[in-house]
Design a protein around this motif. Structure first.
Motif, mmCIF file in Angstrom:
data_model
loop_
_atom_site.group_PDB
_atom_site.id
_atom_site.type_symbol
_atom_site.label_atom_id
_atom_site.label_comp_id
_atom_site.label_asym_id
_atom_site.label_seq_id
_atom_site.Cartn_x
_atom_site.Cartn_y
_atom_site.Cartn_z
ATOM 1 N N SER A 20 0.441 -1.175 0.172
ATOM 2 C CA SER A 20 -0.259 0.395 0.260
ATOM 3 C C SER A 20 0.856 1.316 -0.493
ATOM 4 C CB SER A 20 -0.833 0.177 1.216
ATOM 5 O OG SER A 20 0.030 0.529 2.698
ATOM 6 N N ARG A 21 2.177 0.914 0.728
ATOM 7 C CA ARG A 21 3.397 2.599 0.620
ATOM 8 C C ARG A 21 3.792 2.342 -0.450
ATOM 9 N NH1 ARG A 21 6.749 2.058 4.863
ATOM 10 N NH2 ARG A 21 5.747 0.018 5.124
ATOM 11 N N LEU A 22 4.310 1.475 -1.463
ATOM 12 C CA LEU A 22 4.564 1.100 -2.786
ATOM 13 C C LEU A 22 3.651 2.232 -3.931
ATOM 14 C CD1 LEU A 22 6.069 -1.992 -3.461
ATOM 15 C CD2 LEU A 22 7.290 0.071 -3.303
ATOM 16 N N GLU A 23 2.061 2.007 -3.536
ATOM 17 C CA GLU A 23 1.032 2.239 -3.666
ATOM 18 C C GLU A 23 1.088 3.854 -4.189
ATOM 19 O OE1 GLU A 23 -2.271 0.102 -3.149
ATOM 20 O OE2 GLU A 23 -1.577 -1.020 -4.465
ATOM 21 N N THR A 24 1.438 4.512 -2.760
ATOM 22 C CA THR A 24 1.750 6.282 -2.220
ATOM 23 C C THR A 24 2.990 6.467 -2.770
ATOM 24 O OG1 THR A 24 1.383 5.316 -0.304
ATOM 25 C CG2 THR A 24 -0.474 5.999 -1.276
ATOM 26 N N GLY A 25 3.432 5.558 -3.046
ATOM 27 C CA GLY A 25 5.014 6.107 -3.256
ATOM 28 C C GLY A 25 6.327 6.493 -2.220
ATOM 29 N N THR A 26 5.600 5.833 -0.823
ATOM 30 C CA THR A 26 5.968 6.249 0.768
ATOM 31 C C THR A 26 6.913 5.272 0.829
ATOM 32 O OG1 THR A 26 4.085 5.763 1.613
ATOM 33 C CG2 THR A 26 4.593 7.604 1.444
ATOM 34 N N ALA A 27 7.456 4.011 0.242
ATOM 35 C CA ALA A 27 8.332 2.471 0.724
ATOM 36 C C ALA A 27 9.107 2.421 -0.418
ATOM 37 C CB ALA A 27 6.921 1.718 0.476
ATOM 38 N N ASP A 28 10.207 1.852 -0.670
ATOM 39 C CA ASP A 28 11.388 1.689 -1.458
ATOM 40 C C ASP A 28 11.352 0.422 -1.697
ATOM 41 O OD1 ASP A 28 13.035 0.961 0.599
ATOM 42 O OD2 ASP A 28 13.675 2.764 0.503
ATOM 43 N N LEU A 29 11.816 -0.189 -2.331
ATOM 44 C CA LEU A 29 12.389 -1.265 -2.700
ATOM 45 C C LEU A 29 13.213 -2.148 -2.055
ATOM 46 C CD1 LEU A 29 12.125 -1.691 -6.965
ATOM 47 C CD2 LEU A 29 10.778 -1.966 -5.561
ATOM 48 N N ASP A 30 14.040 -1.909 -1.425
ATOM 49 C CA ASP A 30 14.428 -1.937 0.003
ATOM 50 C C ASP A 30 13.752 -2.800 0.828
ATOM 51 O OD1 ASP A 30 17.019 -2.121 -0.693
ATOM 52 O OD2 ASP A 30 17.599 -0.479 0.090
ATOM 53 N N GLU A 31 12.593 -2.356 1.344
ATOM 54 C CA GLU A 31 11.555 -2.628 1.976
ATOM 55 C C GLU A 31 10.626 -3.518 2.045
ATOM 56 O OE1 GLU A 31 8.597 -0.039 4.333
ATOM 57 O OE2 GLU A 31 10.115 1.325 3.459
ATOM 58 N N LEU A 32 10.603 -3.332 0.197
ATOM 59 C CA LEU A 32 9.540 -5.075 -0.240
ATOM 60 C C LEU A 32 10.449 -6.257 0.063
ATOM 61 C CD1 LEU A 32 7.038 -5.778 -1.884
ATOM 62 C CD2 LEU A 32 8.339 -4.879 -3.475
ATOM 63 N N ARG A 33 12.019 -5.888 0.007
ATOM 64 C CA ARG A 33 13.197 -6.956 -0.392
ATOM 65 C C ARG A 33 12.953 -7.535 1.105
ATOM 66 N NH1 ARG A 33 17.519 -4.725 -2.992
ATOM 67 N NH2 ARG A 33 16.453 -4.498 -4.208
ATOM 68 N N ASN A 34 13.197 -6.632 1.958
ATOM 69 C CA ASN A 34 12.560 -7.803 3.229
ATOM 70 C C ASN A 34 11.908 -8.214 3.760
ATOM 71 O OD1 ASN A 34 15.440 -6.094 4.167
ATOM 72 N ND2 ASN A 34 14.014 -4.356 5.005
ATOM 73 N N VAL A 35 10.779 -7.893 2.921
ATOM 74 C CA VAL A 35 9.925 -8.556 3.920
ATOM 75 C C VAL A 35 9.792 -9.520 3.119
ATOM 76 C CG1 VAL A 35 7.522 -8.818 3.360
ATOM 77 C CG2 VAL A 35 8.169 -6.634 3.563
ATOM 78 N N ALA A 36 10.167 -9.902 1.931
ATOM 79 C CA ALA A 36 9.734 -10.944 0.708
ATOM 80 C C ALA A 36 11.093 -12.030 1.482
ATOM 81 C CB ALA A 36 10.739 -10.835 -0.947
ATOM 82 N N GLU A 37 12.608 -11.302 1.873
ATOM 83 C CA GLU A 37 13.316 -12.292 2.578
ATOM 84 C C GLU A 37 12.509 -13.155 4.271
ATOM 85 O OE1 GLU A 37 16.962 -10.168 2.906
ATOM 86 O OE2 GLU A 37 17.105 -10.975 0.943
ATOM 87 N N ARG A 38 11.719 -12.301 4.235
ATOM 88 C CA ARG A 38 11.415 -12.900 5.569
ATOM 89 C C ARG A 38 9.996 -13.987 5.668
ATOM 90 N NH1 ARG A 38 8.502 -7.973 9.162
ATOM 91 N NH2 ARG A 38 9.724 -6.587 7.757
ATOM 92 N N LEU A 39 9.471 -13.508 4.231
ATOM 93 C CA LEU A 39 8.609 -14.206 4.162
ATOM 94 C C LEU A 39 8.550 -15.258 3.925
ATOM 95 C CD1 LEU A 39 5.759 -12.881 2.112
ATOM 96 C CD2 LEU A 39 5.715 -13.313 4.672
ATOM 97 N N ALA A 40 10.117 -15.886 2.912
ATOM 98 C CA ALA A 40 10.606 -16.512 2.146
ATOM 99 C C ALA A 40 10.291 -18.291 3.406
ATOM 100 C CB ALA A 40 12.186 -16.839 1.520
ATOM 101 N N PRO A 41 10.656 -18.195 4.670
ATOM 102 C CA PRO A 41 10.898 -19.398 5.120
ATOM 103 C C PRO A 41 10.071 -19.784 5.321
ATOM 104 C CG PRO A 41 12.249 -17.398 6.078
ATOM 105 C CD PRO A 41 11.405 -17.210 5.061
ATOM 106 N N LEU A 42 8.326 -19.365 5.584
ATOM 107 C CA LEU A 42 7.215 -19.165 6.112
ATOM 108 C C LEU A 42 7.020 -20.133 4.686
ATOM 109 C CD1 LEU A 42 4.798 -18.678 7.130
ATOM 110 C CD2 LEU A 42 4.380 -16.770 5.697
ATOM 111 N N ALA A 43 7.074 -19.662 3.521
ATOM 112 C CA ALA A 43 7.354 -20.156 2.328
ATOM 113 C C ALA A 43 7.653 -21.784 1.677
ATOM 114 C CB ALA A 43 7.087 -19.547 0.715
ATOM 115 N N ALA A 44 8.523 -21.665 2.455
ATOM 116 C CA ALA A 44 8.869 -23.468 2.783
ATOM 117 C C ALA A 44 9.112 -24.385 3.540
ATOM 118 C CB ALA A 44 10.702 -23.405 2.948
ATOM 119 N N ALA A 45 7.979 -23.090 4.834
ATOM 120 C CA ALA A 45 7.736 -24.087 5.610
ATOM 121 C C ALA A 45 5.774 -24.199 5.010
ATOM 122 C CB ALA A 45 7.878 -23.586 7.416
ATOM 123 N N VAL A 46 5.569 -23.575 4.784
ATOM 124 C CA VAL A 46 3.874 -23.643 4.831
ATOM 125 C C VAL A 46 3.617 -25.227 3.107
ATOM 126 C CG1 VAL A 46 2.223 -22.905 4.466
ATOM 127 C CG2 VAL A 46 3.135 -22.102 5.613
#
Ligand SMILES: [Zn+2]
Length: 174
Positions: A27-53
């Motif tokens: 949502s912040r990307l849509e409003t232009g207040t987030a950058d791609l590093d943040e998205l990358r961080n989240v993606a990295e945090r989600l990766a183990p979850l995907a592997a586990a689930v």
């Protein structure tokens, strides 16, 4: 039954919880207040979850095992590799020009040219010439579209004054 339901509930809650930061970033990307590093961080945090689930839901060998390895190398990489792999996989679906390059070089229709054909059986240069001849009303009847390779007699065009004369005559005839 109820254990299964509770389990599902738990997984769902966990996913909801893990996805929240992603939704925030989006949502912040849509409003232009987030950058791609943040998205990358989240993606990295989600990766183990995907592997586990993944395996739990029978995502199987492909989806379950694969993510664990590439995810660790940093978020930029797998996407880039996927992009590189895609055109190769798409194979024959290449768009537009140059069918000749793949199927093993059909030759230009003009006798003795030898270059690979590109358009309607003619190489780039001879197709140009064909169009010019057509435009100036001088296209020989043998210069058909998709003529057999190496089958059409080239025409020698007059130069200089003779060229102008030939053009004028052709114009009159047409
Ligand atoms: Zn040619």
């Amino acid at each position: 039954m109820s254990v299964d339901k509770a389990f599902r509930e738990m997984i769902r809650n966990e996913i909801e919880l893990q996805l929240k930061p992603l939704r925030d970033v989006v949502s912040r990307l849509e409003t232009g207040t987030a950058d791609l590093d943040e998205l990358r961080n989240v993606a990295e945090r989600l990766a183990p979850l995907a592997a586990a689930v993944g395996p739990l839901f029978g995502a199987g060998a492909a989806a379950g095992r694969a993510p664990a390895a590439p995810a660790r190398r940093g978020a930029g990489r797998p996407a880039a590799r996927a992009a590189a792999a895609a055109p190769a996989a798409a194979g024959g679906k290449k768009r537009g020009r140059k069918p000749a390059a793949e199927g093993g070089a059909r030759q230009c229709a003009i006798i003795g040219c030898g270059k690979p054909s590109r358009t309607k059986g003619y190489c780039a240069a001879h197709y140009q010439k064909l169009r010019m001849l057509e435009k100036t009303n001088r296209r020989p009847s043998s210069w058909v579209d998709y003529a057999d390779p190496n089958s059409v007699e080239d025409v020698k065009l007059p130069r200089g004054r003779a060229a102008a004369k030939a053009l004028a005559e052709a114009q009159k005839a047409g």
